[in-house]
Enzyme design. Structure first.
Site, PDB file in Angstrom:
ATOM      1  N   ASP A  86      -1.271  -1.663  -4.017  1.00 40.34           N
ATOM      2  CA  ASP A  86      -2.617  -1.743  -3.445  1.00 40.34           C
ATOM      3  C   ASP A  86      -3.153  -0.317  -3.233  1.00 40.34           C
ATOM      4  OD1 ASP A  86      -4.782  -3.047  -2.283  1.00 40.34           O
ATOM      5  OD2 ASP A  86      -3.885  -3.055  -0.271  1.00 40.34           O
ATOM      6  N   HIS A  87      -4.347  -0.045  -3.705  1.00 38.92           N
ATOM      7  CA  HIS A  87      -4.990   1.268  -3.506  1.00 38.92           C
ATOM      8  C   HIS A  87      -4.145   2.452  -3.977  1.00 38.92           C
ATOM      9  CE1 HIS A  87      -8.476  -0.350  -1.457  1.00 38.92           C
ATOM     10  NE2 HIS A  87      -7.660  -1.102  -0.733  1.00 38.92           N
TER      11      HIS A  87
ATOM     12  N   GLY B  71     -10.834  -6.259   1.502  1.00 36.18           N
ATOM     13  CA  GLY B  71     -11.413  -6.376   2.837  1.00 36.18           C
ATOM     14  C   GLY B  71     -11.850  -7.782   3.186  1.00 36.18           C
TER      15      GLY B  71
ATOM     16  N   SER C 177     -10.287 -10.237   5.100  1.00 36.40           N
ATOM     17  CA  SER C 177      -9.784 -10.971   6.265  1.00 36.40           C
ATOM     18  C   SER C 177     -10.963 -11.567   7.013  1.00 36.40           C
ATOM     19  CB  SER C 177      -9.001 -10.029   7.189  1.00 36.40           C
ATOM     20  OG  SER C 177      -7.684  -9.888   6.715  1.00 36.40           O
TER      21      SER C 177
ATOM     22  N   SER D  81       0.852  -1.198   0.000  1.00 39.53           N
ATOM     23  CA  SER D  81       0.000   0.000   0.000  1.00 39.53           C
ATOM     24  C   SER D  81       0.884   1.243   0.000  1.00 39.53           C
ATOM     25  CB  SER D  81      -0.877   0.011   1.257  1.00 39.53           C
ATOM     26  OG  SER D  81      -0.053   0.231   2.401  1.00 39.53           O
TER      27      SER D  81
HETATM   28  O1  G3H Z   1      -6.566  -1.778   2.182  1.00 40.16           O
HETATM   29  C1  G3H Z   1      -5.750  -1.429   3.011  1.00 40.16           C
HETATM   30  C2  G3H Z   1      -4.640  -2.367   3.331  1.00 40.16           C
HETATM   31  O2  G3H Z   1      -4.985  -3.196   4.391  1.00 40.16           O
HETATM   32  C3  G3H Z   1      -3.388  -1.590   3.565  1.00 40.16           C
HETATM   33  O3  G3H Z   1      -3.430  -0.937   4.775  1.00 40.16           O
HETATM   34  O4  G3H Z   1      -2.766   1.402   4.233  1.00 40.16           O
HETATM   35  O5  G3H Z   1      -2.548   0.478   6.541  1.00 40.16           O
HETATM   36  O6  G3H Z   1      -1.017  -0.310   4.722  1.00 40.16           O
HETATM   37  P1  G3H Z   1      -2.373   0.229   5.083  1.00 40.16           P
HETATM   38  P1  13P Z   2      -8.427  -6.737   5.215  1.00 42.55           P
HETATM   39  O1  13P Z   2      -8.333  -5.529   6.099  1.00 42.55           O
HETATM   40  O2  13P Z   2      -9.746  -7.394   5.359  1.00 42.55           O
HETATM   41  O3  13P Z   2      -7.299  -7.659   5.413  1.00 42.55           O
HETATM   42  O4  13P Z   2      -8.362  -6.218   3.689  1.00 42.55           O
HETATM   43  C1  13P Z   2      -7.143  -5.975   3.065  1.00 42.55           C
HETATM   44  C2  13P Z   2      -7.293  -5.284   1.765  1.00 42.55           C
HETATM   45  O5  13P Z   2      -8.341  -5.216   1.168  1.00 42.55           O
HETATM   46  C3  13P Z   2      -6.079  -4.701   1.173  1.00 42.55           C
HETATM   47  O6  13P Z   2      -6.350  -3.981   0.026  1.00 42.55           O
HETATM   48 ZN    ZN Z   3      -8.218  -2.978  -0.018  1.00 36.36          ZN
END
Ligand code: G3H
Ligand code: 13P
Ligand code: ZN
Length: 336
Positions: free
Chosen positions: A96-97, A239, A241, A58
């Site tokens: 990611d994102h 999301g 988990s 991320s």
């Molecule tokens: O979607 C978010 C991921 O879990 C990454 O989280 O921005 O705290 O690294 P972070």
């Molecule tokens: P979780 O917080 O559910 O692990 O999701 C992670 C995620 O979507 C990272 O982009």
């Molecule tokens: Zn995510």
């Protein structure tokens, strides 16, 4: 940093991997990493289970660990997998994102094989415009970089992308979005959210025996409608988990405070993995596995202060969790 193609690093993009996963009715694990121990555990699990894997980073991870270090860690992951006996590892380094064209470009230029541009909080037309710009840059590279986009908003925090409440993806928008942007995969919103508190207690029922929260089901009708509009197109679930309650209990037993933490039940993820969902994002479960092991270790060995003493069980516990996800939830084992 010198412009580098991911192929020089031994990485692969998601194109063939996703096509095979959609056809085969399984999903590729997308595990977030920030630290060496997470990276090692991910590679160990992928090699042991003979699974392709997406290692994702991320914007926050890049800030925490340093972009250069993370990129070389991904290259190291490929070499480490080979050292562990995997002749041809299939490892993706994914952003990611991604929140801007510039972040995506910087990742592509430094060797990422896949990026996400998250325009989900923007008005529809602006999301299309931004995604299209990233796709144009990613696809014109000598080695095709794959792009994940997002339509629909997840509740909670997506890095700096904020949303007050969950807005499911509108199935009637997906054909237009995918054809206008040319994205390679689409993250959708069907009720998952980020973090260890995915639902408020009032959204759940409570198990009368254990007192644990039972979350509401995902919107499989929305997923089905999307699949019908885009047959065979790779769908991504963020999301995802499941917030294992044994890890939460360990954390709480050894001084932590995570009351009513709740995730997505694994059987629902298993069901999703059998559909066009071919990438499932897991970050929080790794955080929980690491924290539970460290807390337990310190409670049992208060005299320890060498990080290797408490990070070894933390790494082992994360690896166990990753193996479990691959084998029992996503079904990506033996798919190399
Ligand atoms: O979607 C978010 C991921 O879990 C990454 O989280 O921005 O705290 O690294 P972070
Ligand atoms: P979780 O917080 O559910 O692990 O999701 C992670 C995620 O979507 C990272 O982009
Ligand atoms: Zn995510």
């Amino acid at each position: 940093m010198k412009k580098t193609s991911y192929k020089e690093l031994g990485l692969v993009n998601t194109k063939a991997m996703f096509a095979k996963a959609v056809k085969g009715g399984y999903a590729i694990p997308a595990f977030n990493f920030n630290t060496m121990e997470q990276m090692q555990a991910i590679v160990q699990a992928a090699v042991e289970t003979k699974s392709p894997v997406i290692m994702q980073v991320s914007k926050g991870a890049r800030k925490y660990a340093n972009p250069t270090i993370l990129r070389y860690m991904a290259q190291g992951a490929v070499e480490y997998a080979k050292e562990l006996g995997c002749k041809k590892p299939q490892i993706v380094l994914h952003l990611d994102h991604g929140d801007s064209f510039e972040t995506c470009k910087s990742c592509i230029d430094s060797g990422f094989s896949s990026v996400m541009i998250d325009g989900s909080s923007l008005p529809y037309d602006e999301n299309v415009k931004l995604t299209k710009k990233v796709v144009a840059y990613a696809h014109k590279q000598k080695d095709y970089v794959t792009v994940e986009a997002e339509l629909g908003v997840l509740a909670g925090v997506e890095d700096e992308v904020q949303a007050e409440e969950s807005h499911y993806t509108k199935p009637e928008e997906v054909i237009d979005f995918v054809s206008k942007t040319g994205c390679d995969s689409l993250a959708i919103s069907i009720g998952t959210s980020h973090g260890a508190y995915k639902f408020k207690p009032e959204q759940c029922t409570r198990d009368p025996k254990t007192g644990k929260l039972i979350p509401p089901p995902l919107a499989f009708d929305v997923l089905k409608a999307i699949e019908k509009k885009l047959p065979g197109f790779p769908i991504v679930l963020h999301g995802s988990s499941s917030v294992p309650q044994d890890e939460v209990d360990t954390i709480n037993k050894f001084g932590g405070k995570l009351p009513d933490a709740v995730g997505i039940p694994e059987e629902q993820l298993r069901k999703a993995a059998k559909s066009a969902v071919c990438k499932i994002n897991i970050d929080s479960d790794s955080r929980l596995a690491m924290t539970a092991a460290v807390r337990q270790h310190f409670a049992e060995h208060p005299e320890h202060f060498d990080p290797r003493q408490y990070l070894t069980p933390a790494r082992d516990n994360m690896k166990k969790m990753y193996v479990h996800k691959i084998m029992k939830v996503l079904g990506s084992n033996d798919k190399l």
